[in-house]
Design a protein around this motif. Structure first.
Motif, PDB file in Angstrom:
ATOM      1  N   ASP A 182      15.907   2.839   3.548  1.00  0.00           N
ATOM      2  CA  ASP A 182      14.953   3.295   2.537  1.00  0.00           C
ATOM      3  C   ASP A 182      15.418   4.653   2.008  1.00  0.00           C
ATOM      4  O   ASP A 182      15.287   5.680   2.675  1.00  0.00           O
ATOM      5  CB  ASP A 182      13.568   3.406   3.189  1.00  0.00           C
ATOM      6  N   LEU A 183      15.970   4.664   0.794  1.00  0.00           N
ATOM      7  CA  LEU A 183      16.516   5.913   0.246  1.00  0.00           C
ATOM      8  C   LEU A 183      15.416   6.894  -0.143  1.00  0.00           C
ATOM      9  O   LEU A 183      15.647   8.102  -0.205  1.00  0.00           O
ATOM     10  CB  LEU A 183      17.430   5.602  -0.934  1.00  0.00           C
ATOM     11  N   ALA A 184      14.198   6.394  -0.381  1.00  0.00           N
ATOM     12  CA  ALA A 184      13.083   7.314  -0.666  1.00  0.00           C
ATOM     13  C   ALA A 184      12.800   8.142   0.591  1.00  0.00           C
ATOM     14  O   ALA A 184      12.593   9.358   0.524  1.00  0.00           O
ATOM     15  CB  ALA A 184      11.845   6.513  -1.080  1.00  0.00           C
ATOM     16  N   HIS A 185      12.853   7.501   1.754  1.00  0.00           N
ATOM     17  CA  HIS A 185      12.661   8.222   3.021  1.00  0.00           C
ATOM     18  C   HIS A 185      13.791   9.231   3.234  1.00  0.00           C
ATOM     19  O   HIS A 185      13.562  10.394   3.582  1.00  0.00           O
ATOM     20  CB  HIS A 185      12.647   7.239   4.203  1.00  0.00           C
ATOM     21  N   LEU A 186      15.024   8.748   3.019  1.00  0.00           N
ATOM     22  CA  LEU A 186      16.183   9.621   3.279  1.00  0.00           C
ATOM     23  C   LEU A 186      16.132  10.832   2.345  1.00  0.00           C
ATOM     24  O   LEU A 186      16.398  11.961   2.755  1.00  0.00           O
ATOM     25  CB  LEU A 186      17.481   8.830   3.075  1.00  0.00           C
ATOM     26  N   ALA A 187      15.740  10.603   1.086  1.00  0.00           N
ATOM     27  CA  ALA A 187      15.645  11.714   0.125  1.00  0.00           C
ATOM     28  C   ALA A 187      14.573  12.707   0.577  1.00  0.00           C
ATOM     29  O   ALA A 187      14.797  13.920   0.603  1.00  0.00           O
ATOM     30  CB  ALA A 187      15.308  11.160  -1.263  1.00  0.00           C
ATOM     31  N   GLN A 188      13.432  12.177   0.994  1.00  0.00           N
ATOM     32  CA  GLN A 188      12.350  13.054   1.450  1.00  0.00           C
ATOM     33  C   GLN A 188      12.796  13.841   2.679  1.00  0.00           C
ATOM     34  O   GLN A 188      12.568  15.025   2.788  1.00  0.00           O
ATOM     35  CB  GLN A 188      11.134  12.179   1.793  1.00  0.00           C
ATOM     36  N   PHE A 189      13.481  13.147   3.565  1.00  0.00           N
ATOM     37  CA  PHE A 189      13.948  13.764   4.820  1.00  0.00           C
ATOM     38  C   PHE A 189      14.937  14.889   4.513  1.00  0.00           C
ATOM     39  O   PHE A 189      14.957  15.922   5.175  1.00  0.00           O
ATOM     40  CB  PHE A 189      14.612  12.679   5.667  1.00  0.00           C
ATOM     41  N   LEU A 217      12.117  10.820  11.123  1.00  0.00           N
ATOM     42  CA  LEU A 217      10.793  11.454  11.276  1.00  0.00           C
ATOM     43  C   LEU A 217      10.829  12.824  10.626  1.00  0.00           C
ATOM     44  O   LEU A 217      11.766  13.595  10.863  1.00  0.00           O
ATOM     45  CB  LEU A 217      10.442  11.609  12.767  1.00  0.00           C
ATOM     46  N   MET A 218       9.821  13.109   9.821  1.00  0.00           N
ATOM     47  CA  MET A 218       9.777  14.446   9.213  1.00  0.00           C
ATOM     48  C   MET A 218       9.524  15.449  10.327  1.00  0.00           C
ATOM     49  O   MET A 218       8.681  15.202  11.197  1.00  0.00           O
ATOM     50  CB  MET A 218       8.623  14.540   8.215  1.00  0.00           C
ATOM     51  N   PRO A 219      10.254  16.541  10.330  1.00  0.00           N
ATOM     52  CA  PRO A 219       9.976  17.544  11.371  1.00  0.00           C
ATOM     53  C   PRO A 219       8.495  17.918  11.276  1.00  0.00           C
ATOM     54  O   PRO A 219       7.980  18.126  10.194  1.00  0.00           O
ATOM     55  CB  PRO A 219      10.886  18.722  11.007  1.00  0.00           C
ATOM     56  N   ASN A 240       4.596   9.083   1.723  1.00  0.00           N
ATOM     57  CA  ASN A 240       6.018   9.220   1.374  1.00  0.00           C
ATOM     58  C   ASN A 240       6.548  10.551   1.889  1.00  0.00           C
ATOM     59  O   ASN A 240       7.635  10.618   2.439  1.00  0.00           O
ATOM     60  CB  ASN A 240       6.180   9.122  -0.153  1.00  0.00           C
ATOM     61  N   MET A 241       5.732  11.591   1.779  1.00  0.00           N
ATOM     62  CA  MET A 241       6.182  12.906   2.279  1.00  0.00           C
ATOM     63  C   MET A 241       6.332  12.883   3.798  1.00  0.00           C
ATOM     64  O   MET A 241       7.103  13.630   4.370  1.00  0.00           O
ATOM     65  CB  MET A 241       5.175  13.992   1.886  1.00  0.00           C
ATOM     66  N   GLN A 242       5.579  11.976   4.454  1.00  0.00           N
ATOM     67  CA  GLN A 242       5.672  11.891   5.923  1.00  0.00           C
ATOM     68  C   GLN A 242       6.620  10.779   6.356  1.00  0.00           C
ATOM     69  O   GLN A 242       6.681  10.417   7.533  1.00  0.00           O
ATOM     70  CB  GLN A 242       4.268  11.644   6.502  1.00  0.00           C
ATOM     71  N   LEU A 243       7.352  10.191   5.384  1.00  0.00           N
ATOM     72  CA  LEU A 243       8.330   9.130   5.654  1.00  0.00           C
ATOM     73  C   LEU A 243       7.696   7.900   6.269  1.00  0.00           C
ATOM     74  O   LEU A 243       8.316   7.175   7.055  1.00  0.00           O
ATOM     75  CB  LEU A 243       9.441   9.622   6.594  1.00  0.00           C
ATOM     76  N   ILE A 244       6.436   7.626   5.953  1.00  0.00           N
ATOM     77  CA  ILE A 244       5.798   6.428   6.525  1.00  0.00           C
ATOM     78  C   ILE A 244       5.382   5.444   5.434  1.00  0.00           C
ATOM     79  O   ILE A 244       4.646   4.506   5.677  1.00  0.00           O
ATOM     80  CB  ILE A 244       4.590   6.812   7.417  1.00  0.00           C
ATOM     81  N   ALA A 245       5.834   5.690   4.196  1.00  0.00           N
ATOM     82  CA  ALA A 245       5.521   4.718   3.128  1.00  0.00           C
ATOM     83  C   ALA A 245       6.744   3.849   2.874  1.00  0.00           C
ATOM     84  O   ALA A 245       7.862   4.337   2.879  1.00  0.00           O
ATOM     85  CB  ALA A 245       5.139   5.456   1.850  1.00  0.00           C
ATOM     86  N   LYS A 246       6.539   2.549   2.650  1.00  0.00           N
ATOM     87  CA  LYS A 246       7.671   1.677   2.326  1.00  0.00           C
ATOM     88  C   LYS A 246       8.137   1.993   0.904  1.00  0.00           C
ATOM     89  O   LYS A 246       7.305   2.279   0.029  1.00  0.00           O
ATOM     90  CB  LYS A 246       7.249   0.207   2.387  1.00  0.00           C
ATOM     91  N   ALA A 247       9.431   1.835   0.655  1.00  0.00           N
ATOM     92  CA  ALA A 247       9.988   2.142  -0.665  1.00  0.00           C
ATOM     93  C   ALA A 247       9.272   1.349  -1.752  1.00  0.00           C
ATOM     94  O   ALA A 247       8.957   1.880  -2.818  1.00  0.00           O
ATOM     95  CB  ALA A 247      11.468   1.825  -0.678  1.00  0.00           C
ATOM     96  N   GLY A 302       0.150  -1.320  -0.136  1.00  0.00           N
ATOM     97  CA  GLY A 302       0.375  -0.386   0.972  1.00  0.00           C
ATOM     98  C   GLY A 302      -0.786   0.554   1.215  1.00  0.00           C
ATOM     99  O   GLY A 302      -0.920   1.096   2.327  1.00  0.00           O
ATOM    100  N   ALA A 303      -1.656   0.746   0.193  1.00  0.00           N
ATOM    101  CA  ALA A 303      -2.737   1.737   0.358  1.00  0.00           C
ATOM    102  C   ALA A 303      -3.680   1.333   1.492  1.00  0.00           C
ATOM    103  O   ALA A 303      -4.028   2.158   2.358  1.00  0.00           O
ATOM    104  CB  ALA A 303      -3.508   1.870  -0.961  1.00  0.00           C
ATOM    105  N   ALA A 304      -4.071   0.067   1.525  1.00  0.00           N
ATOM    106  CA  ALA A 304      -5.021  -0.376   2.571  1.00  0.00           C
ATOM    107  C   ALA A 304      -4.428  -0.140   3.967  1.00  0.00           C
ATOM    108  O   ALA A 304      -5.091   0.434   4.845  1.00  0.00           O
ATOM    109  CB  ALA A 304      -5.365  -1.847   2.366  1.00  0.00           C
ATOM    110  N   GLN A 305      -3.137  -0.518   4.139  1.00  0.00           N
ATOM    111  CA  GLN A 305      -2.514  -0.316   5.459  1.00  0.00           C
ATOM    112  C   GLN A 305      -2.543   1.170   5.845  1.00  0.00           C
ATOM    113  O   GLN A 305      -2.824   1.533   6.979  1.00  0.00           O
ATOM    114  CB  GLN A 305      -1.040  -0.748   5.438  1.00  0.00           C
TER     115      GLN A 305
END
Ligand code: FAD
Length: 753
Positions: free
Chosen positions: A69-76, A375-377, A586-593, A658-661
């Protein structure tokens, strides 16, 4: 003395999310360089690990397992993410080009875009084959085959390791669904897997025979049309579906990049992975050829190049001596045979055994785990000063005390920056189809815009809205900020006519600021032009964090505000909600791309068409749903038309994917609690074990560039929803006004239509 933030002094752009690149990006995330801005440019939010594709085809792996997930990697990495396909590079002028968006500046560029099967080598291939790459495209076509009843007669062109592996995986999957396929593998070479040991090639031949696959060697396909393959020996063969797994080739546009290319068009690099012609550009993976040490186009080399790439990018930044990399001559290739075992090839050796499949799975999973469980620090939440604050409950809803402050909803920038950014953005917007009538008059500097007054019988309407960096792609941020601001006018059925930009840029070097401002303005100008709005000017300052906003002006009929009638006043929403929780996740790296992608698509969608339908269906009044959350906005709207409160039916409330989850797993935007405290909720009408608790939470989710909410009679409301749905809106009637109770009542009753 407060530590000043480091201005941005250099831009490192990662083009492509290939196997080497993800390792370099993670390295810069772990060891960031102050003043260096990272940007990831990729065609998709997800980057596939193609070595796991055969496992995916046979059903071993699911979609999430084979993607990074590049959105996660970018956020990280704190990197900007630009999801757009690059269509050109100007290596001399340090620019990447795209269709319909501004060029992106880079100081240092790392290219890892892989290659694509050569569709031009076979006439008719473009229209008739399923190429194995790009993998997102392959997956979509593969699934449509699974859904459309599994054609029997399958042709696979390409006798390399990937082709053989895919054939056996398809064969296994088809049998799994109870269909005995007739698969034929065609190869122009006289042996299979010519890059592997001859032993491995023989083992594959046997595995294919045992699986009932027909093999046609020395068969070069020169043309293909619907149902027929034409070989260079004038023979033909029939097929229902044809896959192409041939050798990859580089994109045509590289030829105009000025980069030194090898005879096949791949980027020539030194063993340092530095371009042989442009020292500020690096390349790795299939797209690169190391001079004097070429290697087969295989993922194993791309993976190995990762460490050298990150080391040399860092050394190049600081003008240090680069390190050379000599890829191993012999490499272990493990090719799955979809029968519980795999063939290992190394030098002249070849073996087939179950253990090799286990080893392949272990190698693949170990690689992916490095990038899938980021995992976001954890940032400790700020603590109130014990001496002057009581540990009361006060801070629960004060975002200042949130561990992670959600974004989205201060000195003037230099004249040169503004002038060239505005000029470039205007030209780009014009080239991308913006109507020149709505573009700023370049070169004519006025202190204030002289505007025509509203037509007779209309009032002037104004509003202003500013967003912080809810998305890291500046072009998209400009677009979303424009639509977010315009929605206030659409909510009062006003026709917007002009806008002023309000932009604050973080400190950076002039060229970096100019490019960022160009991106933002181009995104804003295109959005304003689509809305028939002229940018008349604005104010750009610098210092602190990035923010983008617009003050918008327009006019509306000076009709007397309409009042709603008890019993016939229904609420219609035009967009699903959930942008707050998804961008927070997304900022916490827990949202799917794909959740982030659909949230951004919603934010970048104008409410202009929805407003037009509101107007044509005699809306009584409307509002746009933004930072206060749906519940508060609905209550404000209800009271504006004479009601006391409203009833919201959660069963019909559209939520973003994804919002409900996320709500169910306890994720909340930092503004959520404050919004919750701002509304009296009455849940008496909700059934005991309602399944809509997540929907209830969504009512307090702050929206950025949210949809419109309108009050209409039932007949008009039903007609409106039909119109909105026909125009692709995920719209619904979500409740009605209440003229007795001063609260927001929640219901989940099924409404008979
Ligand atoms: C079915 C199959 C099985 C394979 N199995 C193996 C194996 O077991 N072992 C092995 O070593 N090799 C294997 N390979 C080969 C391997 O897949 C490739 O060598 C490898 O993917 C190359 O990696 P890369 O990092 O160069 O680029 P890629 O993995 O192709 O990544 C390229 C990235 O760049 C992005 N991108 C591309 N073009 C653009 C653009 N214009 N703008 C923006 N972004 C762009 C893409 O979205 C992607 O994120 C297999 C190949 C296939 C097809």
């Amino acid at each position: 003395m407060k530590k000043p933030s480091t201005p941005t002094l250099g831009e490192l752009v990662f083009l492509g999310g290939g196997h080497a690149q993800v390792s370099a990006i993670k390295n810069f995330a772990m060891f960031p360089v102050p003043g260096l801005r990272l940007t990831i440019v990729t065609s998709d939010y997800l980057t596939p690990y193609s070595g796991m594709l055969p496992g995916y085809v046979e059903g071993k792996w699911n979609d999430d397992e084979i993607h990074i997930d590049l959105a996660h990697l970018a956020q990280f990495a704190g990197a900007r993410l630009v999801v757009s396909t690059c269509t050109g590079i100007d290596a001399d002028r340090h620019k990447l080009f795209f269709n319909n968006r501004p060029p992106l500046h880079f100081d240092l560029l790392s290219i890892n875009i892989g290659g694509q099967p050569d569709l031009s080598a076979i006439t008719g291939a473009k229209e008739n084959v399923i190429p194995v790459k790009p993998i997102s495209n392959f997956q979509a076509l593969f699934h449509s085959l699974l859904e459309s009843g599994l054609p029997k007669k399958i042709a696979v062109i390409g006798g390399g390791a990937a082709g053989c592996e895919l054939v056996l995986a398809l064969n296994k999957r088809w049998h799994y669904h109870g269909v005995a396929p007739q698969i034929t593998l065609y190869s122009r070479t006289s042996t299979l897997m010519s890059q592997m040991s001859s032993k491995a090639s023989h083992l594959m031949l046997k595995a294919l025979h045992d699986a009932g696959i027909k093999i046609q060697l020395k068969r070069a396909v020169k043309k293909i049309d619907k149902g027929t393959l034409y070989f260079d020996n004038e023979e033909t063969a029939n097929y229902e579906t044809c896959f192409l797994v041939s050798a990859v080739r580089p994109p045509e546009w590289l030829k105009s990049s000025a980069l030194e290319l090898d005879k096949n068009g791949f980027i020539e690099v030194h063993p340092t992975l530095q371009s042989t012609s442009h020292p500020h550009i690096f390349a790795a993976g299939d797209i690169a050829t190391v001079i004097n040490n070429p290697r087969p186009k295989a993922g194993v080399f791309a993976v190995r190049a990762g460490a050298v790439l990150s080391k040399n990018l860092r050394k190049k930044l600081f003008g240090k001596r680069l390190v050379g990399w000599s890829a191993q001559k012999r490499y272990l290739a493990i090719i799955g045979t979809s029968d519980g075992s795999a063939i290992a090839s190394w030098g002249h050796f070849g073996f087939k055994a179950k253990i090799f499949l286990k080893l392949k799975y272990w190698i693949d999973r170990r690689f992916m785990e490095k990038y899938q469980n980021l995992l976001m620090p954890t940032v400790p939440a700020p603590v109130a000063f014990q001496g002057i604050f009581l540990p009361t409950d006060l801070h629960r809803s004060d975002p200042a005390f949130a561990a992670m402050r959600c974004l989205g909803c201060a000195a003037k920038t230099g004249h040169k920056v503004l002038e060239s950014a505005l000029e470039d953005a205007t030209n780009i917007a014009r080239l991308a189809g913006a109507d020149p009538v709505f573009l700023p008059d370049i070169g004519i500097e006025t202190d204030a815009a002289v505007m025509v007054g509203p037509p007779h019988g209309h009032n002037l309407v104004q509003s202003v809205d500013v967003l912080s960096e809810i998305v890291s792609d500046p072009f998209l941020l400009g677009r979303i900020a424009a639509f977010h601001a315009l929605s206030d006018l659409y909510a009062v059925m006003a026709k917007p006519t002009s806008a002023l930009a309000i932009i604050n840029l973080p400190e950076a070097s002039l060229s970096i600021q100019t490019n960022q401002l160009t991106q933002i303005l181009a995104g804003g100008l295109l959005a304003l032009s689509e809305s028939g709005v002229k940018l008349n000017g604005g104010h750009t300052s610098e210092g602190g964090t990035l923010s983008v906003g617009f003050s918008v002006t327009g006019y509306a009929k000076n009709d007397k505000p309409a009042m709603a009638r008890p019993g016939d006043a229904f609420l219609v929403i035009t967009k699903p909600i959930g942008t707050g929780v998804i961008m927070s996740a997304n900022m916490q790296l827990i949202a799917k791309a794909k959740w982030v992608e659909s949230a951004i698509l919603q934010m970048a969608k104008s409410n202009r068409l929805a407003a037009k339908h509101f107007d044509s269906t005699n809306v009584i009044a409307a509002t746009d749903i933004t930072g206060f959350g749906l519940a508060r906005h609905a209550l404000n709207l209800s009271r504006r038309v004479g009601a006391k409160g409203c009833v919201l039916n959660l069963r019909y409330l559209p939520l973003l994917a994804g919002a409900a989850q996320l709500f169910s797993s306890g994720v909340r935007s930092s503004l959520h609690n404050q919004n919750c405290d701002a509304v009296v909720i009455d849940s008496q009408r909700l059934s005991e074990n309602t399944e809509f608790t997540a929907h209830a939470e969504a009512l307090f989710d702050p929206q950025t560039s949210g949809g419109l909410l309108g009050v209409l009679t039932r007949r008009n409301a039903e007609h409106l929803v039909e119109l909105l749905k026909s125009d692709g809106h995920n719209a619904a009637i979500i409740g009605h006004l209440d003229f007795n109770n001063e609260s927001v009542q929640l219901s989940d009753k099924i409404i008979e239509s």
